[in-house]
Design a protein around this motif. Structure first.
Motif, short mmCIF file in Angstrom:
data_model
loop_
_atom_site.label_atom_id
_atom_site.label_comp_id
_atom_site.label_asym_id
_atom_site.label_seq_id
_atom_site.Cartn_x
_atom_site.Cartn_y
_atom_site.Cartn_z
N VAL A 195 0.84 -1.20 0.00
CA VAL A 195 0.00 0.00 0.00
C VAL A 195 0.88 1.25 0.00
O VAL A 195 0.65 2.20 -0.76
N MET A 228 2.45 1.77 -3.41
CA MET A 228 1.48 2.18 -4.42
C MET A 228 1.05 3.63 -4.21
O MET A 228 0.88 4.38 -5.16
N ASP A 229 0.94 4.01 -2.93
CA ASP A 229 0.61 5.42 -2.65
C ASP A 229 1.68 6.33 -3.22
O ASP A 229 1.39 7.38 -3.80
N ARG A 244 1.39 6.53 -6.95
CA ARG A 244 0.22 7.31 -7.35
C ARG A 244 0.52 8.81 -7.18
O ARG A 244 0.15 9.62 -8.01
N GLU A 273 -5.37 -5.84 -6.69
CA GLU A 273 -5.41 -4.62 -5.87
C GLU A 273 -4.38 -3.61 -6.33
O GLU A 273 -4.64 -2.41 -6.36
N VAL A 274 -3.19 -4.11 -6.70
CA VAL A 274 -2.14 -3.22 -7.17
C VAL A 274 -2.57 -2.58 -8.48
O VAL A 274 -2.45 -1.36 -8.67
N CYS A 330 -4.81 0.48 -8.49
CA CYS A 330 -4.27 1.82 -8.26
C CYS A 330 -4.09 2.58 -9.57
O CYS A 330 -4.01 3.81 -9.59
#
Lengths: 405, 231
Positions: free
Chosen positions: B183, B186-187, B190, B208-209, B212
């Motif tokens: 997470v 990925m944040d 992003r 889930e990845v 993003c």
């Protein structure tokens, strides 16, 4: 191009610092190999030179006529004063001749008593043997004619009987049943060609030693005849002429062997230096093997690290390094390591040579040729073994290099 | 969003091997990616997604077809020219982090700058700045062995963005990480996409990845089977 090379140097130094242990291990093989080769060859040359020097210490173009064959000469007839005169008068190319008789005898000075080589000869002996006087004088012809009770001693005798630095001139010493006055001290010669001490002799006029010590008079008293050849005259001719003369005087027929021999110091020097040269080559070859093993060590370490390095090359290529930049970096790295190893090896060899030359007593002769050869060889090994795996890796696609396990 | 064409693929094929062993990994892919996009490439193993990724990243060349990166015909570039293109326009993040061992975070981040002729001072400044962006300012001196997986990947991201590339390629960037760290990473990606407008092209097999990203491309049997803009 200059900027690129500079950059490669920067990268290479970073790499070497980053992998200090690996760099050290890589270099150590080269250091030892280079040091071994240089040390062996340098010491070998030093030993050859030492033997030459020691033999030349024995005298100027020295030849020695001795009884019998080989070293012992037991039982063979010795030489008379007539033999000495005949050699001087009939053999061409001779600078000087001296009869020589020697015995071991106990020499006494005050409370000190030791056994030395007591030798009788003429004043020519000092010329032939290249002896220099340190204190006092040599004996004279008049003293020979008078069988004067005088003697010239070497440094070892002075040190042992009188003490270091004591002036022995004028002192009286006893040898067997006679009293001799010390009239001269010879300059130090040190070790002879056979590792013997050359300074432990007591020299008197031959007449003195024959009359008073051995008790014999006339006849064949001399166990050696010392001969020096003229400068530039081939000693081999003198050897042949002396031998021919002695055969004639002793009426030795063609099918009988000589009951004497002529020792040629120059010949011996050549023989010995030839054999030390062989030894030097041999030692050098053994050391060369160690240099090769050092090279294989480098190859080994380079190959072991190639997995890690292949990935590293992959990373570098992926982030935009060109193959030639990576290669240049590795080349500079290998060259730097090898050169550092080579220089360290030369420095180590220098230290070892100076130290070992001291221990062995051989002179230290710096030989630029062997230094250059081993340096170039070590650099070549390092570059070859360091560079080859890198070149293979740099040719890979970055993806393959990155996946390399 | 910048609508300029960043990447344009036309009829890209990639053939591995020869003869009977030949394997067609890509069979005529057409694709357009515009500047500022965040694209996830998904697909089962053997689908050709990694091959596609390597081609897009200019690490490999297609067997046939045309690939334009910002108008440059990549298939016509030689190895060195592709290296220079990667050097100046692209950043890479790998699944295995691929950091240099026994090398501090700062030096790892500096690595791409070494090939760009910056001074020592400039390199330090830029690397520090990149590490600050991934919140690792306090780990400058640490070597990869002294960092957690997430921290290592953040160093790798700093290394990828230190040259201020237009485009970031990420190959399974979270493949070796736990879900919490995933997470985090990925944040970060992003943020780089939205705040710094870096185009990101990422290969992943985790939904889930991929979630993003703003666009998900599915690859199957060497062809794009599905191309969805999610947001």
């Amino acid at each position: 191009m200059i900027a690129m090379t500079f950059n490669a140097l920067l990268l290479a130094i970073r790499e070497i610092r980053r992998n200090l242990m690996r760099s050290f291990l890589t270099v150590i093989g080269i250091v030892i190999g280079v040091a071994a080769v240089i040390t062996m060859v340098t010491l070998g040359r030093g030993a050859t030179e030492m033997v030459k020097q020691q033999i030349s210490k024995m005298g100027n173009n020295l030849l020695v006529l001795r009884p019998g064959q080989g070293w012992g000469g037991g039982g063979a007839p010795m030489f008379s004063m007539e033999d000495v005169d005949a050699i001087r008068d009939q053999v061409p190319g001779i600078a000087s001749v001296a009869p020589f008789v020697s015995n071991n005898a106990t020499v006494v000075y005050q409370q000190e008593s030791r056994t030395y080589d007591v030798q009788g000869t003429t004043q020519n002996y000092f010329d032939i043997g290249n002896w220099k006087i340190a204190l006092g004088r040599f004996f004279t012809e008049a003293e020979i004619a008078d069988s004067a009770p005088v003697c010239v001693i070497g440094e070892t005798i002075r040190k042992e009987l009188f003490g270091e630095g004591v002036d022995p001139i004028g002192s009286k010493i006893r040898v067997k049943n006679m009293t001799l006055e010390v009239i001269g001290l010879t300059a130090v010669k040190g070790q002879g060609g056979f590792g013997d001490d050359m300074d432990d002799s007591l020299t008197t006029p031959y007449t003195t030693i024959i009359r008073r010590l051995s008790g014999r008079q006339g006849g064949k008293n001399f166990n050696q005849v010392m001969i020096s050849g003229e400068e530039g005259y081939l000693t081999a001719y003198i050897v042949a002429d002396v031998a021919a003369l002695m055969r004639e005087r002793r009426k030795i027929t063609a099918n009988e062997t000589d009951n004497f021999n002529v020792f040629d110091s120059k010949q011996l020097a050549e023989t010995i230096s030839a054999s030390t040269k062989v030894m030097t080559s041999l030692l050098g070859a053994v050391a060369g093997v160690s240099l090769l093993v050092g090279g294989i060590g480098i190859m080994n370490i380079m190959l072991v690290s190639v997995t890690e390095r292949t990935r590293e090359i992959g990373i570098r290529l992926a982030i935009g390094a060109r193959a030639r930049e990576v290669l240049l970096q590795f080349l500079v790295e290998a060259v730097t390591l090898s050169c550092v190893g080579g220089v360290a090896g030369i420095a180590l060899a220098y230290g070892l040579c100076v130290m070992l030359a001291e221990v062995v007593g051989a002179p230290f002769l710096f030989d630029p040729k062997i230094n250059i050869i081993s340096f170039v060889f070590s650099a070549a090994i390092g570059i070859l073994f360091g560079f080859m795996p890198a070149r293979r890796a740099a040719r890979l696609d970055p993806i393959d290099a990155l996946r390399h396990e | 969003m910048n609508s300029e064409k960043l990447i344009e693929l036309q009829g890209i094929t990639k053939l591995y091997g020869t003869g009977d062993a030949a394997f067609l990994a890509l069979r005529g892919v057409d694709l357009v990616i515009r500047g500022g996009e965040f694209v996830a490439i998904m697909g089962p193993s053997g689908s050709g997604k990694s091959t596609l990724m390597n081609l897009l990243g200019c690490l490999d060349t297609p067997t046939a077809g045309s690939y334009r990166f910002k108008g440059i015909e990549v298939e016509r570039l030689n190895k060195d020219q592709r290296s220079l293109l990667r050097r100046h326009a692209l950043g890479f993040i790998f699944q295995g982090f691929n950091l240099l061992a026994r090398t501090s975070a700062l030096e790892n981040v500096e690595l791409p700058l070494l090939y760009r002729g910056y001074t020592r001072k400039q390199r330090h400044e830029m690397a520090r700045e990149a590490l600050a962006q991934v919140s690792l300012s306090d780990k400058e001196r640490n070597t990869p062995a002294e960092l957690s997986g997430g921290q290592q990947q953040r160093v790798a991201i700093a290394r990828a963005i230190v040259t201020r590339p237009d485009t970031l390629f990420a190959d399974e960037p979270t493949g070796n990480l736990d879900s919490k760290t995933t997470v985090e990473i990925m944040d970060l990606l992003r943020k780089l996409n939205s705040e710094r407008h870096i185009s990101i092209i990422m290969v992943t097999h985790e939904d889930e990845v991929a979630g993003c990203a703003r666009r998900i491309i599915n690859v199957r049997d060497g062809l794009i089977s599905d191309d969805v803009v999610t947001r």
